[in-house]
Motif scaffolding. Structure first.
Motif, PDB file in Angstrom:
ATOM      1  N   TYR A 269       0.822  -1.208   0.000  1.00  0.00           N
ATOM      2  CA  TYR A 269       0.000   0.000   0.000  1.00  0.00           C
ATOM      3  C   TYR A 269       0.858   1.262   0.000  1.00  0.00           C
ATOM      4  O   TYR A 269       0.476   2.280  -0.606  1.00  0.00           O
ATOM      5  CB  TYR A 269      -0.932  -0.013   1.211  1.00  0.00           C
ATOM      6  N   TYR A 288      -4.261  -1.090  -6.518  1.00  0.00           N
ATOM      7  CA  TYR A 288      -3.838  -1.694  -5.256  1.00  0.00           C
ATOM      8  C   TYR A 288      -4.267  -3.152  -5.253  1.00  0.00           C
ATOM      9  O   TYR A 288      -5.457  -3.470  -5.255  1.00  0.00           O
ATOM     10  CB  TYR A 288      -4.432  -0.970  -4.053  1.00  0.00           C
ATOM     11  N   ASP A 290      -5.097  -6.167  -3.579  1.00  0.00           N
ATOM     12  CA  ASP A 290      -5.544  -6.413  -2.211  1.00  0.00           C
ATOM     13  C   ASP A 290      -5.499  -7.900  -1.882  1.00  0.00           C
ATOM     14  O   ASP A 290      -6.217  -8.699  -2.476  1.00  0.00           O
ATOM     15  CB  ASP A 290      -6.970  -5.885  -2.042  1.00  0.00           C
ATOM     16  N   ASN A 305     -11.497  -2.097   5.279  1.00  0.00           N
ATOM     17  CA  ASN A 305     -10.359  -1.301   4.803  1.00  0.00           C
ATOM     18  C   ASN A 305     -10.662  -0.513   3.527  1.00  0.00           C
ATOM     19  O   ASN A 305      -9.992   0.490   3.228  1.00  0.00           O
ATOM     20  CB  ASN A 305      -9.151  -2.199   4.531  1.00  0.00           C
ATOM     21  N   LEU A 306     -11.633  -0.954   2.756  1.00  0.00           N
ATOM     22  CA  LEU A 306     -11.922  -0.314   1.470  1.00  0.00           C
ATOM     23  C   LEU A 306     -12.238   1.173   1.629  1.00  0.00           C
ATOM     24  O   LEU A 306     -11.868   1.987   0.775  1.00  0.00           O
ATOM     25  CB  LEU A 306     -13.091  -1.031   0.779  1.00  0.00           C
ATOM     26  N   ARG A 308     -10.984   3.254   3.785  1.00  0.00           N
ATOM     27  CA  ARG A 308      -9.725   3.989   3.943  1.00  0.00           C
ATOM     28  C   ARG A 308      -9.046   4.199   2.595  1.00  0.00           C
ATOM     29  O   ARG A 308      -8.527   5.286   2.309  1.00  0.00           O
ATOM     30  CB  ARG A 308      -8.789   3.238   4.894  1.00  0.00           C
ATOM     31  N   TYR A 309      -9.054   3.174   1.765  1.00  0.00           N
ATOM     32  CA  TYR A 309      -8.420   3.299   0.461  1.00  0.00           C
ATOM     33  C   TYR A 309      -9.102   4.399  -0.360  1.00  0.00           C
ATOM     34  O   TYR A 309      -8.435   5.238  -0.984  1.00  0.00           O
ATOM     35  CB  TYR A 309      -8.485   1.980  -0.318  1.00  0.00           C
ATOM     36  N   ASP A 312      -8.190   7.767   0.865  1.00  0.00           N
ATOM     37  CA  ASP A 312      -6.805   8.125   0.546  1.00  0.00           C
ATOM     38  C   ASP A 312      -6.621   8.504  -0.918  1.00  0.00           C
ATOM     39  O   ASP A 312      -5.514   8.893  -1.319  1.00  0.00           O
ATOM     40  CB  ASP A 312      -5.867   6.962   0.888  1.00  0.00           C
ATOM     41  N   VAL A 314      -7.292   6.375  -3.565  1.00  0.00           N
ATOM     42  CA  VAL A 314      -7.114   5.220  -4.451  1.00  0.00           C
ATOM     43  C   VAL A 314      -8.328   5.105  -5.360  1.00  0.00           C
ATOM     44  O   VAL A 314      -9.476   5.192  -4.904  1.00  0.00           O
ATOM     45  CB  VAL A 314      -6.932   3.926  -3.629  1.00  0.00           C
ATOM     46  N   ILE A 317      -9.120  -0.770  -7.207  1.00  0.00           N
ATOM     47  CA  ILE A 317      -8.836  -1.849  -6.272  1.00  0.00           C
ATOM     48  C   ILE A 317      -8.791  -3.157  -7.067  1.00  0.00           C
ATOM     49  O   ILE A 317      -9.610  -3.368  -7.978  1.00  0.00           O
ATOM     50  CB  ILE A 317      -9.909  -1.919  -5.151  1.00  0.00           C
TER      51      ILE A 317
END
Length: 420
Positions: A269, A288, A290, A305-306, A308-309, A312, A314, A317
């Protein structure tokens, strides 16, 4: 002196790239030109024939006489490695001829810090003939040791064990090894019986620069993956992860490849965040990869967690297929992971189709990629059922496949990402 920030530098380089492309022709890769006649071979037609009767089979069967086109939805995973030695020139050419619109180079570094295409930094002992070359075998992290006294044969050879010049002397072969081998030559064998050694005669090893040139000159898109190092970083004291990540970007720029044609990848990451901040022209299309839901019971945390990505920045995925599918009363349906990723607006690319062998064996013995739907899939035609759910219900924007003909056929039948 005013020092430009990495993001500003990347923007300027992208501008210079566009200008240079307008005034000069890049060096060709052995005179290659875009492929005009896509050839799929018999496999996708066999898979259609093998499907249970129903609307999907009727639709796919209606496309059997179509002239097939290249599709950006069809992503070659290490080339055409179902039948060709992975990351060999021959493998990538096979994938391109099968209509893959995106070619992958898994990027690793050599002892002299040159970038090459290998799925793992330390897989040379199973994907090349290195153990059968005494002077190079001796340089391996763990030179070949024969099977003896009930112990299996072992070896571990890394790209960072040898120089680029030495690397280029190797032959690519089908991934596999013989754990019972008592000689280096015997160790080279071990290809799974559902693959083939027909084209494993001495595959042409590729550097990252060569792969960039080949993909560019074929008119296709690029998806280089920065492989997670298997040696201690910083390598030899000063080659840091950030230098490695930036070197990959710099090499792409030097090859005069437009950032819009590149989808960089990483399982780390921190690499994705680095590219987003330092090289946004590339970071905005970074995938990313995963794998945070691999451990038993860990998929719910991967779903969490998705968010947060997405926060950020992103955009893409890339989970394995098994993260996206579920079994609901014998029907293949989208998983909670798929629903959450879509809700957050993340673009989904998945991996890896055609990597599991006969589906009858998957149904009987289980398989990583089909885990949640093992009981639902029973025969090879069900590959298209999975693919159909991934497109129709999950909305994936690309699928990595070990045999691009399958994804290309589906993409052409449903009009997905076709090259004009």
């Amino acid at each position: 002196m005013h020092i430009l920030s990495p993001s500003v530098l990347t923007t300027l380089l992208a501008g210079l790239l566009a200008a240079s492309q307008a005034t000069a022709s890049p060096v060709a890769s052995k005179g290659l030109k875009p492929i005009k006649q896509v050839q799929l071979g018999p496999r996708p037609y066999y898979l259609v024939d093998n499907l249970e009767d129903g609307p999907l089979k009727k639709k796919l069967a209606s496309c059997m006489d179509k002239d097939m086109k290249t599709s950006s939805w069809s992503i070659a995973h290490r080339g055409g490695c179902l039948q060709f030695p992975e990351h060999s020139r021959e493998s990538h050419m096979a994938a391109a001829r099968m209509g893959a619109g995106v070619l992958e180079c898994d990027v690793a570094f050599t002892k002299d810090r040159e970038l090459v295409c290998r799925h793992s930094q330390c897989d040379l002992h199973t994907t090349t003939n290195i153990v059968n070359i005494p002077e190079l075998n001796a340089k391996c992290t763990m030179p070949f040791s024969p099977a003896k006294d009930g112990k299996a044969a072992v070896a571990k050879c890394c790209t960072s064990d040898i120089t680029l010049k030495e690397y280029k002397t190797l032959c690519a072969k089908m991934d596999g090894f013989n754990a019972n081998a008592t000689t280096p030559e015997a160790y080279l064998h071990g290809t799974p019986n559902w693959r083939t050694d027909l084209y494993s005669t001495c595959g042409t090893i590729m550097t990252f620069k060569e792969h960039l040139a080949l993909t560019r000159d074929l008119g296709l898109k690029h998806t280089p993956e920065l492989k997670t190092p298997e040696v201690k970083m910083p390598f030899e004291g000063d080659y840091t992860q950030k230098k490695y990540a930036q070197q990959m970007i710099d090499t792409i720029i030097e090859a005069r490849v437009n950032p819009k044609d590149v989808f960089v990848q990483s399982f780390l990451y921190d690499d994705i965040i680095y590219w987003l901040k330092a090289t946004p022209a590339f970071g905005n299309q970074a995938l990313y990869l995963d794998n945070n839901g691999d451990a038993p019971g860990s998929l719910p945390s991967a779903v969490t967690n998705l968010k947060r990505y997405a926060n950020d920045g992103v955009k893409y995925i890339a989970p394995p297929i098994n993260y996206l599918v579920a079994n609901k009363n014998g029907t293949i349906v989208p998983s909670s992971y798929a629903h959450e990723a879509k809700k957050l607006g993340l673009k989904i690319i998945t991996w890896s189709l055609e990597r599991s062998g006969p589906i009858a064996d998957v149904h009987k013995d289980g398989n990583f990629y089909y885990g949640p739907i093992q009981e639902v899939v029973t025969k090879d035609g069900d590959i298209f059922r999975v693919l159909d759910m991934l497109w129709q219900n999950v909305g994936v924007v690309g699928v990595f496949s070990d045999w691009a003909a399958t994804t290309t056929y589906y993409a052409n039948c449903f009009g997905i990402g076709l090259k004009k």
